[in-house]
Design a protein around this motif. Structure first.
Motif, mmCIF file in Angstrom:
data_model
loop_
_atom_site.group_PDB
_atom_site.id
_atom_site.type_symbol
_atom_site.label_atom_id
_atom_site.label_comp_id
_atom_site.label_asym_id
_atom_site.label_seq_id
_atom_site.Cartn_x
_atom_site.Cartn_y
_atom_site.Cartn_z
ATOM 1 N N LYS A 137 0.847 -1.183 0.000
ATOM 2 C CA LYS A 137 0.000 0.000 0.000
ATOM 3 C C LYS A 137 0.888 1.242 0.000
ATOM 4 C CE LYS A 137 -4.048 -1.979 2.280
ATOM 5 N NZ LYS A 137 -4.979 -1.888 3.430
ATOM 6 N N ARG A 138 0.691 2.099 -0.987
ATOM 7 C CA ARG A 138 1.510 3.294 -1.146
ATOM 8 C C ARG A 138 0.620 4.536 -1.072
ATOM 9 N NH1 ARG A 138 6.142 1.080 -3.679
ATOM 10 N NH2 ARG A 138 5.714 -0.969 -4.617
ATOM 11 N N GLY A 139 1.101 5.562 -0.387
ATOM 12 C CA GLY A 139 0.346 6.801 -0.271
ATOM 13 C C GLY A 139 1.227 8.017 -0.499
ATOM 14 N N ARG A 140 0.575 9.175 -0.581
ATOM 15 C CA ARG A 140 1.271 10.470 -0.669
ATOM 16 C C ARG A 140 0.682 11.366 0.398
ATOM 17 N NH1 ARG A 140 -0.181 13.338 -4.624
ATOM 18 N NH2 ARG A 140 1.640 14.692 -4.765
ATOM 19 N N VAL A 141 1.563 12.006 1.179
ATOM 20 C CA VAL A 141 1.105 12.841 2.280
ATOM 21 C C VAL A 141 1.964 14.094 2.379
ATOM 22 C CG1 VAL A 141 0.251 10.852 3.604
ATOM 23 C CG2 VAL A 141 2.595 11.678 3.977
ATOM 24 N N ALA A 142 1.403 15.087 3.045
ATOM 25 C CA ALA A 142 2.183 16.272 3.409
ATOM 26 C C ALA A 142 2.470 16.197 4.904
ATOM 27 C CB ALA A 142 1.408 17.544 3.078
ATOM 28 N N SER A 182 5.215 18.030 7.935
ATOM 29 C CA SER A 182 6.311 18.909 8.347
ATOM 30 C C SER A 182 6.813 19.773 7.194
ATOM 31 C CB SER A 182 7.467 18.076 8.917
ATOM 32 O OG SER A 182 8.426 18.898 9.560
ATOM 33 N N GLY A 183 5.873 20.278 6.410
ATOM 34 C CA GLY A 183 6.212 21.237 5.364
ATOM 35 C C GLY A 183 6.696 20.648 4.059
ATOM 36 N N ALA A 184 6.603 19.317 3.908
ATOM 37 C CA ALA A 184 7.079 18.689 2.676
ATOM 38 C C ALA A 184 6.101 17.600 2.248
ATOM 39 C CB ALA A 184 8.471 18.100 2.877
ATOM 40 N N ILE A 185 6.174 17.225 0.985
ATOM 41 C CA ILE A 185 5.367 16.142 0.446
ATOM 42 C C ILE A 185 6.204 14.868 0.420
ATOM 43 C CG2 ILE A 185 4.180 15.287 -1.612
ATOM 44 C CD1 ILE A 185 3.387 18.149 -2.217
ATOM 45 N N HIS A 186 5.619 13.786 0.907
ATOM 46 C CA HIS A 186 6.340 12.520 1.017
ATOM 47 C C HIS A 186 5.543 11.395 0.373
ATOM 48 C CE1 HIS A 186 9.095 14.086 4.218
ATOM 49 N NE2 HIS A 186 8.038 14.822 4.515
ATOM 50 N N TRP A 194 -3.394 14.015 3.979
ATOM 51 C CA TRP A 194 -3.392 13.018 2.922
ATOM 52 C C TRP A 194 -3.615 13.679 1.564
ATOM 53 C CZ3 TRP A 194 -2.678 7.715 3.508
ATOM 54 C CH2 TRP A 194 -2.622 7.250 4.831
ATOM 55 N N LEU A 195 -2.851 13.244 0.584
ATOM 56 C CA LEU A 195 -2.981 13.703 -0.793
ATOM 57 C C LEU A 195 -3.463 12.535 -1.659
ATOM 58 C CD1 LEU A 195 0.455 15.560 -0.992
ATOM 59 C CD2 LEU A 195 -1.773 16.556 -0.432
ATOM 60 N N PRO A 196 -3.978 12.800 -2.849
ATOM 61 C CA PRO A 196 -4.274 11.686 -3.745
ATOM 62 C C PRO A 196 -3.041 10.803 -3.907
ATOM 63 C CG PRO A 196 -5.230 13.693 -4.611
ATOM 64 C CD PRO A 196 -4.387 14.105 -3.431
ATOM 65 N N PRO A 197 -3.201 9.478 -3.862
ATOM 66 C CA PRO A 197 -2.034 8.592 -3.895
ATOM 67 C C PRO A 197 -1.276 8.599 -5.212
ATOM 68 C CG PRO A 197 -4.060 7.319 -4.025
ATOM 69 C CD PRO A 197 -4.459 8.732 -3.724
ATOM 70 N N VAL A 198 -1.919 9.082 -6.266
ATOM 71 C CA VAL A 198 -1.256 9.274 -7.553
ATOM 72 C C VAL A 198 -1.638 10.647 -8.072
ATOM 73 C CG1 VAL A 198 -1.139 6.844 -8.167
ATOM 74 C CG2 VAL A 198 -3.153 8.155 -8.791
ATOM 75 N N LEU A 199 -0.773 11.228 -8.887
ATOM 76 C CA LEU A 199 -1.096 12.493 -9.536
ATOM 77 C C LEU A 199 -1.903 12.175 -10.792
ATOM 78 C CD1 LEU A 199 2.298 14.405 -9.186
ATOM 79 C CD2 LEU A 199 0.155 14.903 -8.015
ATOM 80 N N ASN A 206 9.182 8.388 3.080
ATOM 81 C CA ASN A 206 10.310 7.990 2.250
ATOM 82 C C ASN A 206 11.653 8.366 2.843
ATOM 83 O OD1 ASN A 206 9.843 10.698 1.858
ATOM 84 N ND2 ASN A 206 9.832 10.630 -0.368
ATOM 85 N N ASP A 207 11.662 9.194 3.909
ATOM 86 C CA ASP A 207 12.922 9.490 4.597
ATOM 87 C C ASP A 207 13.131 8.588 5.811
ATOM 88 O OD1 ASP A 207 11.158 10.503 6.478
ATOM 89 O OD2 ASP A 207 11.741 12.603 6.206
ATOM 90 N N GLY A 208 12.232 7.625 6.013
ATOM 91 C CA GLY A 208 12.394 6.652 7.076
ATOM 92 C C GLY A 208 11.602 6.922 8.331
#
Length: 265
Positions: free
Chosen positions: A2-7, A9-13, A37-42, A25-27
C-alpha cells in the motif's frame, strides 16, 4: 504493498503502510492522523464510467443497461485526499456519493487485447465520485458542473499494487454515512469489466502511466448533507473518509454590505 502520498512537516512525502502507521520515504514513522493526505497518484487523464452497474442504472429508472461504455473525462482539480472536505453548494437539493474502484494505468497502452489488459495496470485505489443531480443535463452527457467540481472526488488513501489483488473483479464495495451502511455491492456486477474498459479505451487512444479509470458505482446512492462523514470502502484496497462542508467553510465571513444611504452619510 500500500503506497500513499502525504504532506508532513512542510514537505510532500511518498509513504507506505507499516504496522498501522506510515513510513515516510525518509524513514520516519508517523501516525495517519499527523499528516495531510494527498491523492495517492497524480491524476493525468481520468476516465469516469456512467451506469456501469445494472442495479444502479435500474435505480435511476433506466429500463436497459448501456450496450457501450458511457465514458466522460474529469479534470485533476476535482481530486482531494483521504480525510479531506468536499464542498456542497448551498443551492443544490441532491448531492450523492459514488463508491468506485479506481484503476491506475502503469505504462502506455495502445490497442490492448482484453486478455492482456491487466499487464497495463499499476494498481487500484478507492474513489468517491460525488454527483450533484441538480446540474445534470442528460444521463448520457453528464455536464461539467456535475462531475468536475473542485473537491468533489476524494481518492485514496492507498494505491495498492496490482499484484496484491488476486481478483479485482470480485471485491466488495461499501459506503457508510455517519457510521450507517447505505451502499453495498461487488465489482463482479460491473456491466463492462476492467479488461473490457482497457480494451475499449485503448482502441482509439493511448492510455498513459498515471491515467485513471473510475469504474462506476452500484445501487444505494443517497443524498448527503453538510456535516456528514462519508466512508467509501473497497475490500483489500482501503477505507476513504471524507466530510461534507458548506459554502461558508470556503468563503469565510462575508464582507459587510454598505447601503447607498450609509455611503452618502
Amino acid at each position: 504493498m500500500k503506497r500513499g502520498r502525504v504532506a508532513y512537516s512542510g514537505a510532500i512525502h511518498d509513504a507506505v503502510e507499516v504496522d498501522g502507521c506510515l513510513q515516510l520515504n525518509d524513514g520516519r514513522i508517523v501516525s495517519e492522523h499527523d499528516v495531510v493526505w494527498l491523492p495517492p497518484v497524480l491524476p493525468r487523464t481520468v476516465f469516469a464510467l456512467g451506469l456501469n452497474y445494472a442495479d444502479h442504472a435500474k435505480e435511476l429508472d433506466f429500463k436497459a443497461p448501456p450496450t457501450e461504455p458511457l465514458v466522460f473525462l474529469k479534470g485533476p482539480n476535482t481530486f482531494v485526499g483521504h480525510r479531506a472536505q468536499t464542498r456542497r453548494p448551498a443551492d443544490v437539493t441532491y448531492m450523492h456519493y459514488e463508491c468506485e474502484l479506481a484503476v491506475v494505468i502503469g505504462r502506455p497502452a495502445r490497442k490492448v487485447k482484453r486478455e492482456d489488459a491487466y499487464q497495463y495496470v499499476a494498481g487500484y485505489t478507492v474513489a468517491n465520485d460525488y454527483a450533484i443531480r441538480d446540474y445534470l443535463e442528460n444521463y448520457y452527457r453528464p455536464n461539467l458542473r456535475v462531475k468536475n467540481r473542485d473537491t468533489c472526488t476524494p481518492i485514496g488513501p492507498w494505491l495498492v499494487d496490482a499484484q496484491d489483488i488476486d481478483d479485482p473483479m470480485n471485491l466488495a464495495l461499501k459506503t457508510y454515512v455517519n457510521g450507517k451502511l447505505t451502499q453495498e455491492g461487488n465489482t463482479r456486477d460491473m456491466i463492462f469489466d476492467i479488461p473490457a474498459l482497457i480494451e475499449y479505451l485503448s482502441i482509439f487512444m493511448t492510455l498513459n502511466k498515471g491515467d485513471i479509470i473510475l469504474t462506476g458505482t452500484p445501487q444505494g446512492t443517497v443524498n448527503t448533507a453538510v456535516g456528514d462523514e462519508v466512508v467509501t470502502e473497497i475490500e483489500g484496497i482501503g477505507r476513504l473518509m471524507n466530510t461534507i462542508v458548506g459554502d461558508d467553510t470556503f468563503l469565510g465571513v462575508q464582507p459587510m454590505r454598505v447601503s447607498v444611504q450609509e455611503k452618502a452619510e
